[in-house]
Design a protein around this motif. Structure first.
Motif, PDB file in Angstrom:
ATOM      1  N   PRO A  72      41.149  40.313  42.421  1.00  0.00           N
ATOM      2  CA  PRO A  72      40.066  40.071  43.399  1.00  0.00           C
ATOM      3  C   PRO A  72      38.904  39.603  42.912  1.00  0.00           C
ATOM      4  O   PRO A  72      38.359  39.962  41.679  1.00  0.00           O
TER       5      PRO A  72
ATOM      6  N   ASP B 149      37.353  44.451  53.146  1.00  0.00           N
ATOM      7  CA  ASP B 149      38.593  43.549  53.329  1.00  0.00           C
ATOM      8  C   ASP B 149      38.372  42.612  54.784  1.00  0.00           C
ATOM      9  O   ASP B 149      39.297  41.663  54.970  1.00  0.00           O
TER      10      ASP B 149
ATOM     11  N   LYS C 166      44.899  36.591  45.858  1.00  0.00           N
ATOM     12  CA  LYS C 166      44.944  36.443  47.195  1.00  0.00           C
ATOM     13  C   LYS C 166      43.866  37.108  47.960  1.00  0.00           C
ATOM     14  O   LYS C 166      43.677  36.782  49.166  1.00  0.00           O
ATOM     15  N   SER C 167      43.316  37.932  47.216  1.00  0.00           N
ATOM     16  CA  SER C 167      41.834  38.603  47.714  1.00  0.00           C
ATOM     17  C   SER C 167      40.679  37.928  46.964  1.00  0.00           C
ATOM     18  O   SER C 167      40.259  38.067  45.912  1.00  0.00           O
ATOM     19  N   LYS C 168      40.144  36.722  47.757  1.00  0.00           N
ATOM     20  CA  LYS C 168      38.892  36.025  46.993  1.00  0.00           C
ATOM     21  C   LYS C 168      38.046  35.814  47.970  1.00  0.00           C
ATOM     22  O   LYS C 168      38.180  35.399  49.352  1.00  0.00           O
ATOM     23  N   TRP C 169      36.772  35.720  47.644  1.00  0.00           N
ATOM     24  CA  TRP C 169      35.384  35.399  48.794  1.00  0.00           C
ATOM     25  C   TRP C 169      34.910  34.272  47.859  1.00  0.00           C
ATOM     26  O   TRP C 169      34.541  34.536  46.763  1.00  0.00           O
TER      27      TRP C 169
END
Length: 608
Positions: free
Chosen positions: A297, A358, A318-321
């Motif tokens: 992440p 999330d 898959k978890s990115k900002w």
């Protein structure tokens, strides 16, 4: 040795090292435990950690006094883990800006442990985190070869991460935090996939070592020599003349003094390496992460005027900002808003906190306008509603606009080292926002066998004055800047998009003097700007570093710009590799039918 073989060997060594940590002495022999002066915080200074080759690097550990298992936040860099930011001459201007922006900063913390570009442990330890600051190999109290961003340095970082995950006070989860240097090496370390790494927060950090650090559009960036001489070499391990002082005992932070000859042997100057490696290849590939291997992440915080979105786009997480903001190099990282943002992110991924992170929009951007800024969010980058709009250049009247009909073939020449050409739009009849990547298609010719293109995008108010923006390294920067050495014009269409041309940078193909060429210029960063009604956009094209003319009302600040350059930003091309006979000829831009040159802008519907 190939990257893949190096990676697997490194993983085997790490596994062996991890087993030693688990079965052997988990707690290291501490060099010294210091009274932190902060209630509830243990401070362990100069803890030796042995690397896979037997060299012991030194780290500082700040942790809660209350026994428990805590997540770890780690940074590693060459700037001195023991020197207060407010005591280092090279950071005096950064410190002054930081305190001017946040005068209460040192009321929330003693600032005793505040390090350049790193998190303040006094703020994180009370939140239930262990903070580790490491002197990278060859820097501060860590011995060895000082070789920034080298594979060896990243091996060390991966080793430290795994070591921290196995300590008795650790929860087993490690996050990486820091800005600039301490962001660049996060991307690199994450690609190694070390055991224990659970999340990264690279704040304003480059990703592509060749294109974002060493060469812009194929043009060497020697501005890094100033960084090397004034920020890195003073902290080299063994530097007996270092001005850096230990925050605890007032002594030098660089260990036992070494001879000048040995110091020189123990460091690898990046600029020298770049000059000897002018093309993209193994040297740069070893220092550019494999994005497919970045799966943890991540929260990537970028800046409109400096390193930006490349790491976010390349990472497979898959978890990115992505968050793109405006502001200078340092102060945004330490704001209350930023601390809260960082804490929510790490609490979620390192503490499993159900805090709604999330549900955060994947992309947040701070839109710039003459009246200030505002934020908007989206699900994708570039923004999903982007309307790619061409503004065609007209060399006949020095204008540019969305209509190419009726533009006859014409061209205009300029002295490459002169003021160049400027193309302006008509005044906008309504407020318009452009947010996203910028590109430039040009048809050009040169009187010599090569040509450098320096492009700058400007916002002009109704009185004809330029509206500038706060840049990462300068308080007055244009809306965007682009670069290309025309002999490096080759494009890989497979890796290119409609808004970005990937230049492989594998060879030089000289121009035939007088012959016309179609070239694609990438702007170094995306932009965000609202053009209000009555304002104009202007595009300048020349063959030298963009500088504000003496007649401009803008006065560059000595606190920001490099002392040998008056151009905005951390790029300048003045260097012996710029042979005046080759890059100082007469350049020509062609426009119109059959040779349409245009600026590609990201029109973005305003949703604030």
């Amino acid at each position: 040795m190939s990257y893949r073989k190096t990676f697997f060997i490194h993983r085997i060594l790490l596994s062996i090292l991890s087993l030693v940590f688990i079965l052997g002495s988990v707690e290291p022999t501490l060099a010294e435990r210091i009274d932190s002066g902060v209630p509830g915080m243990i401070f362990e200074q100069d803890v030796p950690i042995t690397m896979t080759d037997g060299v012991a690097l030194r780290v500082n550990i700040y942790r809660p006094e209350k026994p428990g298992h805590y997540p770890v936040l780690m940074s590693m860099g060459p700037y001195g883990k023991d020197s207060r930011m407010d005591s280092v001459p090279a950071y005096s201007a950064s410190w002054a800006r930081l305190i001017a922006k946040y005068p209460d900063l040192c009321k929330k913390s003693s600032c005793r442990y505040l390090r350049f570009e790193e998190a303040d442990p006094e703020r994180w330890v009370p939140q239930g985190y262990v903070v580790i600051d490491a002197d990278s190999r060859g820097a501060g109290s860590s011995p060895g070869m000082l070789d920034p961003f080298s594979p060896r340095e990243i091996d060390d970082y991966a080793t430290l991460i795994t070591w921290a995950a196995h300590q008795t006070w650790s929860s087993g989860k490690v996050g990486l935090i820091g800005t600039s240097y301490q962001a660049i090496n996060q991307w690199m370390a994450a690609a190694r996939q070390p055991e224990g790494l659970a999340a990264i927060l690279p704040w304003d950090g480059a990703f592509d070592y060749y294109r974002e650090i060493a060469f812009y559009g194929g043009i060497l960036n020697p501005a890094w020599k100033f960084w090397w001489d004034h920020q890195v070499v003073p902290d080299q391990n063994g530097n007996g003349e270092s001005p850096l002082k230990d925050m605890v005992n007032g002594q030098r932070t660089t260990g036992e003094a070494l001879s000048a000859e040995l110091l020189k042997q123990n460091r690898a100057a990046p600029l020298d390496a770049w000059i000897s490696h002018p093309y993209d290849g193994t040297f740069y590939h070893e220092r550019t992460p494999d994005g497919s291997r970045i799966t943890v992440p991540l929260l990537c915080v970028a800046n409109w005027e400096d390193w930006s979105t490349a790491g976010y786009m390349a990472a497979s997480s898959k978890s990115k900002w992505l968050r793109i903001e405006t502001g200078d190099h340092l102060t945004p990282f330490y704001s209350e808003e930023s601390f809260d943002l960082q804490k929510r992110f790490f609490d979620h991924f390192l503490k499993d906190a159900k805090n709604g992170w999330d549900k955060e929009p994947p992309v947040s951007v701070q839109v710039r306008s003459p009246d200030g800024t505002f934020w908007k969010t989206d699900a994708t980058w570039p923004l999903r509603e982007t309307q790619w709009t061409r503004y065609y250049l007209d060399a006949d009247n020095s204008e540019m606009g969305p209509d190419k009909d009726g533009l006859a073939a014409t061209e205009k020449s300029y002295a490459a080292m002169g003021d160049g050409l400027t193309f302006k739009t008509k005044r906008f009849n309504e407020d318009v926002e452009f947010t996203g990547p910028v590109a430039l298609k040009l048809w050009v010719r040169s009187s010599t066998s090569d040509m450098d293109i320096f492009a700058a995008l400007h916002l002009i108010d109704p009185e004809g004055l330029e509206i500038t923006f706060t840049g990462n390294t300068d308080p007055h920067v244009p809306a965007d800047q682009g670069f290309l050495r025309v002999s490096r014009r080759a494009i890989d269409p497979v890796k290119s998009t409609n808004y970005y041309s990937y230049h492989p940078q594998l060879a030089t193909k000289p121009m035939v003097p007088g012959q016309i060429y179609e070239v694609d210029v990438n702007f170094a960063w995306p932009t965000s700007v609202v053009v209000p009604k009555g304002y104009q956009l202007a595009l300048s094209i020349q063959g030298k570093d963009w500088q504000y003319p003496p007649s401009a009302s803008i006065v560059p600040s000595k606190d920001y710009v490099l002392p040998f350059s008056t151009n905005p930003g951390l790029f300048y091309a003045a260097h012996p590799n710029r042979d005046p006979a080759l890059y100082g000829g007469t350049s020509t831009v062609a426009t119109g039918v059959g040779q349409a040159s245009y600026l590609l802008l990201p029109l973005s519907p305003s949703r604030h």
